[in-house]
Design a protein around this motif. Structure first.
Motif, PDB file in Angstrom:
ATOM      1  N   PHE A 106      11.737  -4.097  -3.358  1.00  0.00           N
ATOM      2  CA  PHE A 106      11.697  -4.685  -4.698  1.00  0.00           C
ATOM      3  C   PHE A 106      11.864  -3.780  -5.915  1.00  0.00           C
ATOM      4  CE2 PHE A 106       9.741  -7.164  -1.587  1.00  0.00           C
ATOM      5  CZ  PHE A 106      10.413  -8.418  -1.701  1.00  0.00           C
ATOM      6  N   PRO A 107      12.973  -3.632  -6.509  1.00  0.00           N
ATOM      7  CA  PRO A 107      13.214  -2.530  -7.440  1.00  0.00           C
ATOM      8  C   PRO A 107      12.141  -2.201  -8.601  1.00  0.00           C
ATOM      9  CG  PRO A 107      15.090  -3.986  -7.381  1.00  0.00           C
ATOM     10  CD  PRO A 107      14.021  -4.816  -6.687  1.00  0.00           C
ATOM     11  N   ASP A 108      11.340  -3.286  -8.789  1.00  0.00           N
ATOM     12  CA  ASP A 108      10.417  -3.195  -9.938  1.00  0.00           C
ATOM     13  C   ASP A 108       8.786  -3.080  -9.296  1.00  0.00           C
ATOM     14  OD1 ASP A 108      10.151  -5.802  -8.746  1.00  0.00           O
ATOM     15  OD2 ASP A 108       9.373  -6.827 -10.883  1.00  0.00           O
ATOM     16  N   ALA A 109       9.121  -2.687  -8.309  1.00  0.00           N
ATOM     17  CA  ALA A 109       7.614  -2.692  -7.509  1.00  0.00           C
ATOM     18  C   ALA A 109       6.801  -1.560  -8.018  1.00  0.00           C
ATOM     19  CB  ALA A 109       7.699  -2.248  -6.140  1.00  0.00           C
ATOM     20  N   VAL A 110       5.362  -1.789  -8.288  1.00  0.00           N
ATOM     21  CA  VAL A 110       4.221  -0.858  -8.822  1.00  0.00           C
ATOM     22  C   VAL A 110       3.290  -0.968  -8.009  1.00  0.00           C
ATOM     23  CG1 VAL A 110       2.936  -0.418 -10.799  1.00  0.00           C
ATOM     24  CG2 VAL A 110       5.009  -1.416 -11.308  1.00  0.00           C
ATOM     25  N   PRO A 111       3.177   0.443  -7.409  1.00  0.00           N
ATOM     26  CA  PRO A 111       1.636   0.594  -6.477  1.00  0.00           C
ATOM     27  C   PRO A 111       0.603   0.798  -7.337  1.00  0.00           C
ATOM     28  CG  PRO A 111       3.233   2.590  -6.661  1.00  0.00           C
ATOM     29  CD  PRO A 111       4.042   1.855  -7.262  1.00  0.00           C
ATOM     30  N   LEU A 112      -0.554   0.054  -6.747  1.00  0.00           N
ATOM     31  CA  LEU A 112      -1.900   0.129  -7.440  1.00  0.00           C
ATOM     32  C   LEU A 112      -2.939   0.364  -6.133  1.00  0.00           C
ATOM     33  CD1 LEU A 112      -1.630  -3.192  -9.282  1.00  0.00           C
ATOM     34  CD2 LEU A 112      -1.160  -1.067 -10.258  1.00  0.00           C
ATOM     35  N   GLU A 113      -3.983   1.117  -6.982  1.00  0.00           N
ATOM     36  CA  GLU A 113      -4.965   1.016  -5.866  1.00  0.00           C
ATOM     37  C   GLU A 113      -5.699  -0.369  -5.910  1.00  0.00           C
ATOM     38  OE1 GLU A 113      -7.987   4.041  -6.429  1.00  0.00           O
ATOM     39  OE2 GLU A 113      -6.486   5.535  -7.408  1.00  0.00           O
ATOM     40  N   GLY A 114      -6.301  -0.359  -4.689  1.00  0.00           N
ATOM     41  CA  GLY A 114      -6.930  -1.716  -4.297  1.00  0.00           C
ATOM     42  C   GLY A 114      -8.262  -1.848  -4.621  1.00  0.00           C
ATOM     43  N   GLN A 115      -9.284  -2.847  -4.508  1.00  0.00           N
ATOM     44  CA  GLN A 115     -10.390  -3.163  -5.139  1.00  0.00           C
ATOM     45  C   GLN A 115     -11.530  -2.731  -4.107  1.00  0.00           C
ATOM     46  OE1 GLN A 115      -9.818  -7.469  -5.771  1.00  0.00           O
ATOM     47  NE2 GLN A 115      -9.508  -6.855  -8.057  1.00  0.00           N
ATOM     48  N   ALA A 116     -10.781  -2.311  -2.990  1.00  0.00           N
ATOM     49  CA  ALA A 116     -12.272  -1.671  -2.016  1.00  0.00           C
ATOM     50  C   ALA A 116     -11.696  -0.343  -1.378  1.00  0.00           C
ATOM     51  CB  ALA A 116     -12.529  -2.652  -0.980  1.00  0.00           C
ATOM     52  N   PRO A 117     -12.253   0.433  -0.657  1.00  0.00           N
ATOM     53  CA  PRO A 117     -11.846   1.594   0.161  1.00  0.00           C
ATOM     54  C   PRO A 117     -10.573   1.150   1.015  1.00  0.00           C
ATOM     55  CG  PRO A 117     -14.284   1.404   0.174  1.00  0.00           C
ATOM     56  CD  PRO A 117     -13.758   0.207  -0.444  1.00  0.00           C
ATOM     57  N   HIS A 118      -9.676   2.059   0.968  1.00  0.00           N
ATOM     58  CA  HIS A 118      -8.536   1.693   2.019  1.00  0.00           C
ATOM     59  C   HIS A 118      -7.701   0.558   1.793  1.00  0.00           C
ATOM     60  CE1 HIS A 118     -10.194   5.115   4.303  1.00  0.00           C
ATOM     61  NE2 HIS A 118     -11.475   4.368   4.556  1.00  0.00           N
ATOM     62  N   HIS A 119      -7.786   0.057   0.503  1.00  0.00           N
ATOM     63  CA  HIS A 119      -6.876  -1.242   0.032  1.00  0.00           C
ATOM     64  C   HIS A 119      -6.086  -0.572  -0.855  1.00  0.00           C
ATOM     65  CE1 HIS A 119      -9.784  -4.819   1.215  1.00  0.00           C
ATOM     66  NE2 HIS A 119     -10.056  -3.916   1.840  1.00  0.00           N
ATOM     67  N   TRP A 120      -4.899  -1.285  -0.884  1.00  0.00           N
ATOM     68  CA  TRP A 120      -3.777  -1.014  -1.692  1.00  0.00           C
ATOM     69  C   TRP A 120      -3.136  -2.280  -2.244  1.00  0.00           C
ATOM     70  CZ3 TRP A 120      -4.748   2.390   2.127  1.00  0.00           C
ATOM     71  CH2 TRP A 120      -4.745   3.769   1.860  1.00  0.00           C
ATOM     72  N   ALA A 121      -2.347  -2.092  -3.173  1.00  0.00           N
ATOM     73  CA  ALA A 121      -1.504  -3.449  -3.831  1.00  0.00           C
ATOM     74  C   ALA A 121      -0.238  -2.737  -4.293  1.00  0.00           C
ATOM     75  CB  ALA A 121      -2.392  -4.188  -4.684  1.00  0.00           C
ATOM     76  N   VAL A 122       0.652  -3.930  -4.310  1.00  0.00           N
ATOM     77  CA  VAL A 122       2.022  -3.320  -4.796  1.00  0.00           C
ATOM     78  C   VAL A 122       2.351  -4.781  -5.666  1.00  0.00           C
ATOM     79  CG1 VAL A 122       4.557  -2.723  -4.329  1.00  0.00           C
ATOM     80  CG2 VAL A 122       2.848  -1.908  -2.897  1.00  0.00           C
ATOM     81  N   GLU A 123       2.659  -4.591  -6.958  1.00  0.00           N
ATOM     82  CA  GLU A 123       3.059  -5.678  -7.651  1.00  0.00           C
ATOM     83  C   GLU A 123       4.515  -5.528  -7.741  1.00  0.00           C
ATOM     84  OE1 GLU A 123       0.729  -5.620 -11.192  1.00  0.00           O
ATOM     85  OE2 GLU A 123      -0.999  -6.405 -10.360  1.00  0.00           O
ATOM     86  N   PHE A 124       5.297  -6.965  -7.857  1.00  0.00           N
ATOM     87  CA  PHE A 124       6.460  -6.984  -8.043  1.00  0.00           C
ATOM     88  C   PHE A 124       7.041  -8.405  -8.269  1.00  0.00           C
ATOM     89  CE2 PHE A 124       5.858  -8.018  -3.576  1.00  0.00           C
ATOM     90  CZ  PHE A 124       6.624  -9.168  -3.464  1.00  0.00           C
TER      91      PHE A 124
END
Length: 185
Positions: free
Chosen positions: A139-157
């Motif tokens: 997804f070209p507009d993907a933005v990686p983010l840290e998650g809300q807990a240890p070892h969690h991540w998120a990607v917004e798109f």
């Protein structure tokens, strides 16, 4: 309790249950494992991480998982780290990667796709089959983010005009949430 591949997988699933309890329950049924085993594995792994005499860095992973399938240096700008990757039975086609710094300390640990990310269609976002890099590539507009807990991540798109947040634990895709408040970015 011996701590080997099965126990390591159960320890990972303990954290994955935060975002995808149903998928974890299905995996436990296939493995013939109980919730008590998951808790015990998580407790044991946490103790190992904090015990003064336990192996540190990649050595603790080698103790549990055996020799890595891949090991070698990787440059990140002017920094070089060591990469160690293991295949785990519950996640075929992916590998668990541990990055360690010059002093042997663990910088990151998560799932990756050997050979690099693949481009996926929106309908192919399948829990436990995708990693952070796959979604970022797809997804070209993907933005990686840290998650809300240890070892969690998120990607917004965005997809088809709708904003989403893909949620990951140890870099492994767990679920997709619609975002309130407009496009990612």
């Amino acid at each position: 309790m011996r701590f080997r591949v099965r126990e390591f997988e159960l320890a990972l699933m303990h954290r994955m249950r935060d975002l995808n309890a149903g998928r974890v329950e299905d995996a436990l049924a296939v493995m013939g494992a109980s919730r008590a085993e998951v808790r015990a594995a998580h407790t044991h792994w946490t103790r190992l991480a904090h015990a003064a005499r336990a192996p540190k860095g990649a050595a603790v992973f080698r103790m549990a998982l055996g020799p890595p399938r891949h090991a070698g240096p990787r440059a990140f700008g002017s920094l070089t780290c060591d990469v160690h990757r293991w295949a785990l039975p519950s996640w075929p086609g992916l590998e668990f990667e541990v990055l360690t710094g010059p002093g042997g300390e663990v910088w990151n640990q998560w799932f990756v796709r050997p050979g690099g990310a693949v481009r996926l269609g929106f309908a192919n976002l399948t829990p436990w089959a995708c990693v952070v890099a796959d979604v970022g590539t797809s997804f070209p507009d993907a933005v990686p983010l840290e998650g809300q807990a240890p070892h969690h991540w998120a990607v917004e798109f965005t997809h088809a005009g709708t904003a989403y947040r893909a949620r990951f634990v140890y870099g492994l895709y767990q679920r997709l949430d619609r975002r309130v408040g407009g496009p990612a970015g």
